[in-house]
Design an enzyme around this catalytic site. Structure first.
Site, mmCIF file in Angstrom:
data_model
loop_
_atom_site.group_PDB
_atom_site.id
_atom_site.type_symbol
_atom_site.label_atom_id
_atom_site.label_comp_id
_atom_site.label_asym_id
_atom_site.label_seq_id
_atom_site.Cartn_x
_atom_site.Cartn_y
_atom_site.Cartn_z
ATOM 1 N N CYS A 1 40.724 45.696 54.098
ATOM 2 C CA CYS A 1 39.577 46.547 53.753
ATOM 3 C C CYS A 1 39.112 47.349 54.947
ATOM 4 C CB CYS A 1 38.438 45.714 53.182
ATOM 5 S SG CYS A 1 38.308 44.055 53.830
ATOM 6 N N LYS B 1 36.742 32.577 41.776
ATOM 7 C CA LYS B 1 37.909 33.047 41.011
ATOM 8 C C LYS B 1 38.785 33.817 42.002
ATOM 9 C CE LYS B 1 39.766 36.058 39.056
ATOM 10 N NZ LYS B 1 41.145 36.553 39.398
ATOM 11 N N GLY C 1 36.952 43.784 46.781
ATOM 12 C CA GLY C 1 38.099 44.358 46.080
ATOM 13 C C GLY C 1 37.919 45.843 45.887
ATOM 14 N N GLU D 1 31.851 44.316 48.521
ATOM 15 C CA GLU D 1 32.618 44.833 49.665
ATOM 16 C C GLU D 1 33.847 45.521 49.076
ATOM 17 O OE1 GLU D 1 35.280 45.579 51.727
ATOM 18 O OE2 GLU D 1 35.591 43.556 52.528
ATOM 19 N N GLU E 1 41.571 55.234 49.630
ATOM 20 C CA GLU E 1 42.184 54.071 50.260
ATOM 21 C C GLU E 1 43.619 53.924 49.737
ATOM 22 O OE1 GLU E 1 40.702 50.039 49.133
ATOM 23 O OE2 GLU E 1 40.243 49.892 51.263
HETATM 24 P P1 NAI Z 1 40.956 44.377 42.129
HETATM 25 O O1 NAI Z 1 39.701 44.827 42.769
HETATM 26 O O2 NAI Z 1 41.121 44.712 40.682
HETATM 27 O O3 NAI Z 1 41.141 42.783 42.293
HETATM 28 C C1 NAI Z 1 40.347 41.977 43.132
HETATM 29 C C2 NAI Z 1 39.856 40.751 42.376
HETATM 30 O O4 NAI Z 1 39.085 41.156 41.244
HETATM 31 C C3 NAI Z 1 40.944 39.833 41.822
HETATM 32 O O5 NAI Z 1 40.519 38.490 41.951
HETATM 33 C C4 NAI Z 1 40.982 40.213 40.357
HETATM 34 O O6 NAI Z 1 41.466 39.174 39.532
HETATM 35 C C5 NAI Z 1 39.524 40.481 40.077
HETATM 36 N N1 NAI Z 1 39.263 41.333 38.900
HETATM 37 C C6 NAI Z 1 40.015 42.349 38.418
HETATM 38 N N2 NAI Z 1 39.441 42.899 37.335
HETATM 39 C C7 NAI Z 1 38.292 42.231 37.121
HETATM 40 C C8 NAI Z 1 37.227 42.343 36.155
HETATM 41 N N3 NAI Z 1 37.239 43.256 35.199
HETATM 42 N N4 NAI Z 1 36.180 41.489 36.250
HETATM 43 C C9 NAI Z 1 36.116 40.571 37.238
HETATM 44 N N5 NAI Z 1 37.096 40.413 38.158
HETATM 45 C C10 NAI Z 1 38.171 41.233 38.104
HETATM 46 O O7 NAI Z 1 42.145 44.994 42.998
HETATM 47 P P2 NAI Z 1 43.703 45.221 42.664
HETATM 48 O O8 NAI Z 1 43.854 45.848 41.330
HETATM 49 O O9 NAI Z 1 44.446 43.989 42.918
HETATM 50 O O10 NAI Z 1 44.089 46.293 43.800
HETATM 51 C C11 NAI Z 1 43.902 47.698 43.585
HETATM 52 C C12 NAI Z 1 43.307 48.353 44.824
HETATM 53 O O11 NAI Z 1 42.070 47.750 45.156
HETATM 54 C C13 NAI Z 1 44.105 48.242 46.102
HETATM 55 O O12 NAI Z 1 45.107 49.210 46.190
HETATM 56 C C14 NAI Z 1 43.055 48.439 47.154
HETATM 57 O O13 NAI Z 1 42.827 49.809 47.390
HETATM 58 C C15 NAI Z 1 41.821 47.832 46.543
HETATM 59 N N6 NAI Z 1 41.562 46.484 47.093
HETATM 60 C C16 NAI Z 1 40.656 46.367 48.109
HETATM 61 C C17 NAI Z 1 40.429 45.137 48.697
HETATM 62 C C18 NAI Z 1 39.469 44.979 49.830
HETATM 63 O O14 NAI Z 1 39.607 44.066 50.625
HETATM 64 N N7 NAI Z 1 38.440 45.799 49.920
HETATM 65 C C19 NAI Z 1 41.151 43.936 48.267
HETATM 66 C C20 NAI Z 1 42.053 44.147 47.147
HETATM 67 C C21 NAI Z 1 42.242 45.393 46.616
#
Ligand code: NAI
Ligand code: MG
Length: 491
Positions: free
Chosen positions: A294, A185, A238, A260, A393
């Site tokens: 990240c 996904k 994420g 991660e 972050e």
């Molecule tokens: P997120 O962690 O919510 O999104 C990442 C993925 O998780 C996307 O594919 C999203 O559709 C999915 N997702 C979201 N809610 C979910 C749920 N309840 N169940 C299963 N999957 C779900 O990140 P977001 O909101 O886009 O970004 C917010 C913050 O997250 C950023 O400012 C950053 O600090 C952090 N982040 C860190 C990343 C990394 O590489 N460690 C990558 C992206 C975001």
């Protein structure tokens, strides 16, 4: 040619997801607009899938694992398919780089670097598939004991938007090398390259149902996938908050996870460091991908004796940084979406309110399109390492500068956040290099260097809030499998 392509690629296309080897629309009939962050304009669409679509994809992956040719395919054959996928990535490199940069707003140069790393992942795991094996174990007289490395079964991969090609490749490479089947996904903000890679996997000859992609929002498709009872293992990259939600969902079925979850990675600069060597690396470690990385080196800790020199050197470079459209290929592009831009801006203005000084700002190019999600890079002196800007972050082009008195002070600040993903150590003192590397709590340490992106061979993952489990390198193959012990009584 690449630059022109990156502006026009995929224009107007209604993308399909891939389930059981077929390109299909969602059962919901709903679509999500695909937006280019450089100008904020919609240029394509993807299916907005829900629970029903996820169920079809997981069942396809389940069947492929339980009944398909995949389960009995020799490891060398699985490896060959991955190697072939790597070659197809190379063959389609210009298109993939253009697609990724338009979808995410990253400079085309970064898109190309991502494609190179992606090819390397499939090549690496293609080669590794038949080189991982179990043990024979000295045991009781009359017995022989051995272990096999078995796949988990159906692996669910939930992928973020910052490096979709690379993060998909590290998940899919390791999972498929070990003989799992996959349901991915991708993030709603950046799904196109994942769809293309799944199409290339079909072209490479992966059996139907081995590599499935369901697109949609996290709260719908993501939540349904992480809670699905026919999924055997979940891997996620994420935010910590979403990571916790996914772990709770997987815990409902008592399934294993790899998490991660980002970092607040320190770069520690001692007074005896080669400052000229360090400066460009310190800047690149936070500016690459607009800081949406990240492993970004988001805190620079400097020994007081050289603090002014390092601060001035960084400020000079920061004031020259320019953000612009992905195809203008400047220092950085736009941020992924307006929400992320707002989040970064709010964290920086809170830091200013708390008394932090902005030492330098980059700029937005005059030709950057209206409507893009640009943010001027900022170098910030944070007097107190406990402030939110120095703890959380930011995920934007924001570098935090902190001073330290001695090695013990440096270690305390470096280890003084909840994260522990990566660290950089800059010193010419060999004993200190070893000592500090051992005492910093992080999954990857670089000495007189910094950068996890390219190192596809290097195990990667965090401590504490940065997550658990290891990806990349040979190590990922262990996470994507489990040992089975077999004992023979032969008398
Ligand atoms: P997120 O962690 O919510 O999104 C990442 C993925 O998780 C996307 O594919 C999203 O559709 C999915 N997702 C979201 N809610 C979910 C749920 N309840 N169940 C299963 N999957 C779900 O990140 P977001 O909101 O886009 O970004 C917010 C913050 O997250 C950023 O400012 C950053 O600090 C952090 N982040 C860190 C990343 C990394 O590489 N460690 C990558 C992206 C975001
Ligand atoms: Mg997009």
């Amino acid at each position: 040619m690449g630059e022109h392509l990156s502006r026009t690629i995929a224009e107007g296309r209604a993308f399909m997801q891939l389930v059981g080897g077929q390109k299909v629309d969602s059962l919901t009939g709903q679509r999500i607009d695909v937006v280019c962050p450089s100008d904020g304009k919609v240029f394509a669409s993807i299916p907005a899938s829900g629970e029903g679509d996820v169920d079809l994809a997981v069942r396809a992956a389940r069947r492929a694992f339980d009944e398909g040719p995949w389960a009995r395919m020799p490891a060398v054959e699985r490896g060959r398919l991955l190697t072939k996928l790597g070659l197809l990535v190379e063959k389609n490199a210009t298109e993939l780089a253009a697609l990724e940069s338009r979808d995410t707003g990253k400079p085309v140069r970064q898109g190309r670097a991502d494609v190179n790393a992606t090819k390397r992942y499939y090549e690496f795991y293609g080669g590794a598939a038949d080189k991982i094996h179990g043990d024979t174990i000295p045991f009781l007289d009359g017995y022989t004991a051995l272990t096999l490395r078995e796949p988990h079964g159906v692996v669910a991969g939930i992928i973020p938007w910052n490096y979709p090609l690379q993060i998909l490749a590290r998940v899919a490479g390791a999972a498929l090398a070990m003989g799992n089947t996959l349901v991915v996904k991708p993030a709603e903000d950046a799904s196109l390259s994942t769809i293309r890679i799944a199409e290339l996997a079909l072209e490479a000859g992966f059996p139907q149902g081995v590599f499935n992609v369901v697109t949609g929002y996290g709260r719908d498709a993501g939540a349904a996938l992480s809670a699905h009872p026919l999924v055997d293992y979940v891997t996620f990259t994420g935010s910590p908050a979403t990571g916790a939600a996914i772990q709770k969902a997987a815990a409902g079925n008592n399934r294993g996870v790899t998490m991660e979850l980002g970092g607040k990675s320190p770069q520690i600069v001692f007074a005896d460091a080669d400052i000229d060597l360090a400066l460009p690396v310190l800047v690149n470690a936070i500016i690459q991908n607009g800081g949406q990385t990240c492993s970004a080196g988001s805190r620079v800790l400097v020994e007081r004796a050289v603090y002014e020199d390092v601060a001035n050197g960084l400020a000079e470079r920061f004031s020259e940084l320019v953000a612009g459209a992905h195809d203008a290929d400047l220092d950085l592009g736009a941020l992924i979406n307006p929400r992320q831009r707002q989040r970064v801006a709010a964290m920086v203005s809170d830091a200013e309110d708390a008394g932090c000084e902005i030492l330098a700002r980059g700029s937005i190019h005059a030709d950057a399109p209206e409507g893009g999600f640009y943010y001027e890079p900022a170098l910030i002196a944070a007097k107190d390492p406990k402030l939110a800007i120095a703890q959380e972050e930011v995920f934007g082009p924001v570098l935090i500068l902190l001073a330290f008195d001695d090695e013990a002070d440096a270690l305390q600040i470096a280890n003084g956040t909840e994260y522990g993903l990566v660290a950089g150590i800059w010193t010419r003192d060999g004993a200190r290099q070893h000592r500090v590397a051992k005492r910093v709590r992080a999954g990857q340490i670089f000495v007189n260097a910094y950068g996890a992106g390219g190192g596809i061979e290097l195990p990667f993952g965090g401590f504490r809030k940065s997550g658990h489990g290891r990806e990349k390198g040979f190590e990922a193959l262990y996470d994507m499998s489990a040992t089975k012990t077999i004992v023979f009584n032969h008398g």
